[in-house]
Design an enzyme around this catalytic site. Structure first.
Site, short mmCIF file in Angstrom:
data_model
loop_
_atom_site.label_atom_id
_atom_site.label_comp_id
_atom_site.label_asym_id
_atom_site.label_seq_id
_atom_site.Cartn_x
_atom_site.Cartn_y
_atom_site.Cartn_z
N HIS A 63 0.87 -1.18 0.00
CA HIS A 63 0.00 0.00 0.00
C HIS A 63 0.91 1.23 0.00
O HIS A 63 1.49 1.56 1.03
CB HIS A 63 -0.89 0.02 1.25
CG HIS A 63 -1.75 -1.19 1.41
ND1 HIS A 63 -3.08 -1.22 1.02
CD2 HIS A 63 -1.48 -2.42 1.91
CE1 HIS A 63 -3.58 -2.42 1.29
NE2 HIS A 63 -2.62 -3.17 1.82
N PHE A 64 1.04 1.87 -1.16
CA PHE A 64 1.95 3.02 -1.27
C PHE A 64 1.21 4.35 -1.15
O PHE A 64 1.82 5.42 -1.28
CB PHE A 64 2.75 2.94 -2.57
CG PHE A 64 3.90 1.93 -2.52
CD1 PHE A 64 4.22 1.24 -1.36
CD2 PHE A 64 4.66 1.68 -3.67
CE1 PHE A 64 5.28 0.33 -1.32
CE2 PHE A 64 5.73 0.78 -3.64
CZ PHE A 64 6.03 0.10 -2.47
N ARG A 65 -0.10 4.31 -0.92
CA ARG A 65 -0.90 5.45 -0.44
C ARG A 65 -1.17 6.57 -1.42
O ARG A 65 -1.78 7.56 -1.05
CB ARG A 65 -0.25 6.05 0.82
CG ARG A 65 0.00 5.08 1.97
CD ARG A 65 -1.25 4.41 2.42
NE ARG A 65 -1.08 3.67 3.66
CZ ARG A 65 -1.92 2.73 4.10
NH1 ARG A 65 -2.98 2.42 3.37
NH2 ARG A 65 -1.72 2.11 5.24
N ASN A 95 -6.96 0.45 -2.40
CA ASN A 95 -7.66 1.28 -1.42
C ASN A 95 -6.93 2.59 -1.13
O ASN A 95 -6.55 2.90 -0.01
CB ASN A 95 -7.92 0.49 -0.13
CG ASN A 95 -6.69 -0.15 0.45
OD1 ASN A 95 -5.84 -0.63 -0.28
ND2 ASN A 95 -6.59 -0.18 1.76
N HIS A 179 -8.62 -10.40 0.94
CA HIS A 179 -8.39 -10.18 2.37
C HIS A 179 -9.55 -10.86 3.08
O HIS A 179 -10.71 -10.47 2.91
CB HIS A 179 -8.38 -8.67 2.67
CG HIS A 179 -8.26 -8.34 4.12
ND1 HIS A 179 -7.32 -7.46 4.60
CD2 HIS A 179 -8.95 -8.75 5.22
CE1 HIS A 179 -7.43 -7.35 5.92
NE2 HIS A 179 -8.43 -8.13 6.31
N HIS A 237 -2.20 -12.72 3.16
CA HIS A 237 -1.75 -12.63 4.56
C HIS A 237 -2.45 -13.58 5.55
O HIS A 237 -3.16 -13.15 6.45
CB HIS A 237 -1.81 -11.20 5.07
CG HIS A 237 -3.04 -10.40 4.75
ND1 HIS A 237 -4.31 -10.91 4.82
CD2 HIS A 237 -3.16 -9.09 4.39
CE1 HIS A 237 -5.16 -9.95 4.49
NE2 HIS A 237 -4.50 -8.84 4.24
N ASN A 284 -4.02 -5.77 10.28
CA ASN A 284 -5.19 -6.60 9.97
C ASN A 284 -4.81 -7.52 8.81
O ASN A 284 -4.43 -7.00 7.75
CB ASN A 284 -6.39 -5.74 9.55
CG ASN A 284 -6.88 -4.85 10.66
OD1 ASN A 284 -6.56 -5.03 11.82
ND2 ASN A 284 -7.66 -3.85 10.29
N ASP A 311 2.90 -6.68 2.79
CA ASP A 311 1.71 -5.88 3.13
C ASP A 311 2.14 -4.52 3.70
O ASP A 311 1.56 -4.02 4.67
CB ASP A 311 0.80 -6.63 4.12
CG ASP A 311 -0.58 -5.97 4.24
OD1 ASP A 311 -0.93 -5.13 3.40
OD2 ASP A 311 -1.31 -6.31 5.20
N GLY A 330 -1.64 -1.44 10.16
CA GLY A 330 -0.66 -1.47 9.08
C GLY A 330 0.65 -0.85 9.52
O GLY A 330 0.70 -0.06 10.46
#
Length: 446
Positions: A63-65, A95, A179, A237, A284, A311, A330
């Site tokens: 997740h690099f946002r 996301n 997930h 995961h 999570n 993750d 996270g």
């Protein structure tokens, strides 16, 4: 583009370690041999001096946002940390803000990466309860796959309509990554904790709230649906020993329709670590018991679990330092994931060959990534050189994540990544970045 000659390396590839040289030319591996002589005065020579040469790691879940959450991270900052950690290709999750749930929004993310990424890149398309038409437009040769949140980990991407889920599983040709945590079970557990502790729920209850039962219910349900519909399912995961028994090692990976991933934090930490690390290790699914940690490693080694990922999911330290209910889940991992696995090698828990298999070869096989993940003549020259005997301490000054912290802060790792090549270019060398990367969009042999 300069050619590069790597000499005197212990080459780790396809289950073997062989001493030799590797010549890189025009972005590809041109020759692998016991000894290769200098071809040109322009060739950059790296004397590995007995260090280990690995194919670049492929992280199938980050997740690099970017876009929208760039106070936490950007594609540029996190991919730069990734290449410093030996990860040369990544698959990023949908996301962000806005979420990548239309073709146009997905392509916007590819445009960002084309301009700024240090590592090769692809992005997952996000499934929701109401975007089946967009899902069916996605080209499987150009996009890594489809991500479904069957537990509401982040944002509002929970897919919880059974009819929609079955329709997606039945119709898409994309690899589905899921997930898996059961929302109803989590809600019940959380309400119990609130009744007892109010707003001051201890972080130690996180693995009881997001429990083994919540994970197992959701994973087993997804697998049954995949078996019913014939969908290609990859469960992200795994965090419990119990879930590992849902998966098989009876077929080679290329023939499996249902596969599984484990993340480095679930192999490293256990519930005992909440005392010291607190919400910094709030993920999570949750980090659970030592029995779970040991069971995950066992399943990884016997091939019920197919790949390792990070993750990587950074938040600012101010966000993470909140109380349990407000602290997001996270943490950042791409810079330290490979050296953490090599620390497990030093402790006799896993071989280097197995690390390479699960973190480089298998993601390439599983996602059918073209010409990457192996040290083979003709393949793209994504390579990592590791000195197994060069200890270093993780501290603020050498953390490259935009968020500026790591759950491994204070850890002394025995192994050090000395060089990373992306498409034949030395982009990382001993804590410096001598050349800008020429990262590429991943393509898929499907």
């Amino acid at each position: 583009m300069k050619s590069v000659l790597i000499k005197n390396a212990n080459i780790v590839n396809e289950g073997k370690i062989v001493k030799g040289d590797v010549l890189v030319k025009d972005g590809r591996i041109a020759e692998i041999s016991e000894t290769i002589s200098m071809k040109s005065a322009e060739t950059k020579v790296i004397d590995a001096d007995g260090s280990y040469l690995l194919p670049g790691m492929i992280d199938d879940q980050v997740h690099f946002r970017e876009p929208g959450l760039t106070h936490k991270a950007t594609v540029e900052t996190e991919s730069k940390a990734a290449v410093a950690g030996g990860i040369t290709s990544f698959i990023e999750m949908p996301n962000t803000n806005p979420q990548a749930t239309t073709i146009n929004l997905l392509e916007d993310k590819f445009d960002i990466a084309a301009k700024t990424s240090w590592a090769n890149y692809s992005f997952m398309f996000g499934g929701t309860n109401d975007n089946i038409d967009e899902i069916l437009k996605v080209d499987p040769q150009k996009v890594a796959g489809l991500k479904l949140f069957l537990g509401s980990s982040t944002g509002n991407m929970l897919v919880d309509d059974p009819k929609i889920l079955e329709e997606i599983f039945s119709k898409t040709k994309l690899l589905i990554s899921a997930h898996c945590e059961d929302e109803d079970t989590i809600k019940k557990n959380l309400e119990k904790a609130k009744e007892e502790f109010g707003e001051d729920i201890p972080i130690a209850l996180h693995p009881k709230i997001r429990s083994e039962e919540a994970c197992y219910i959701s994973s087993s349900r997804a697998i049954k649906l995949a078996e019913k519909t014939g969908a290609r399912l990859h469960v992200f995961h795994l965090s419990t020993e119990k879930e590992t028994h849902l998966f098989s090692n009876k077929k080679p990976l290329a023939e499996k329709k249902i596969t599984a991933e484990v993340c480095i934090h679930h192999l490293w930490f256990s519930e005992e670590d909440y005392k010291l690390k607190g919400t910094k290790i709030k993920w999570n699914p949750a980090v659970k018991t030592q029995k779970d940690r040991d069971g995950l490693l066992k399943a990884l080694l016997d091939d019920r679990i197919d790949v390792i990922a990070t993750d990587h999911a950074p938040h600012t330290i101010e966000e993470k330092n909140n109380k349990y209910l407000s602290a997001p889940s996270g943490g950042p991992l791409v810079q330290h994931g490979l050296v953490a696995l090599l620390e497990m090698y030093h402790k006799g828990k896993i071989s280097i060959e197995k690390i390479v298999e699960k973190f480089a070869h298998n993601p390439a096989i599983l996602f059918q990534i073209k010409e990457r993940g192996f040290i083979r003549e003709g393949y793209k020259a994504d390579l990592v050189l590791v000195d197994l005997n060069s200890p270093w301490n993780v501290k603020k000054e050498n953390i490259l994540y935009k968020c500026g912290w790591s759950p491994f802060e204070g850890t002394i790792f025995k192994s050090r990544i000395t060089h990373t090549l992306v498409n034949g270019v030395v982009v990382y060398e001993n804590f410096k970045f001598p050349n800008k990367s020429n990262a590429e969009r991943l393509t898929f042999d499907r």
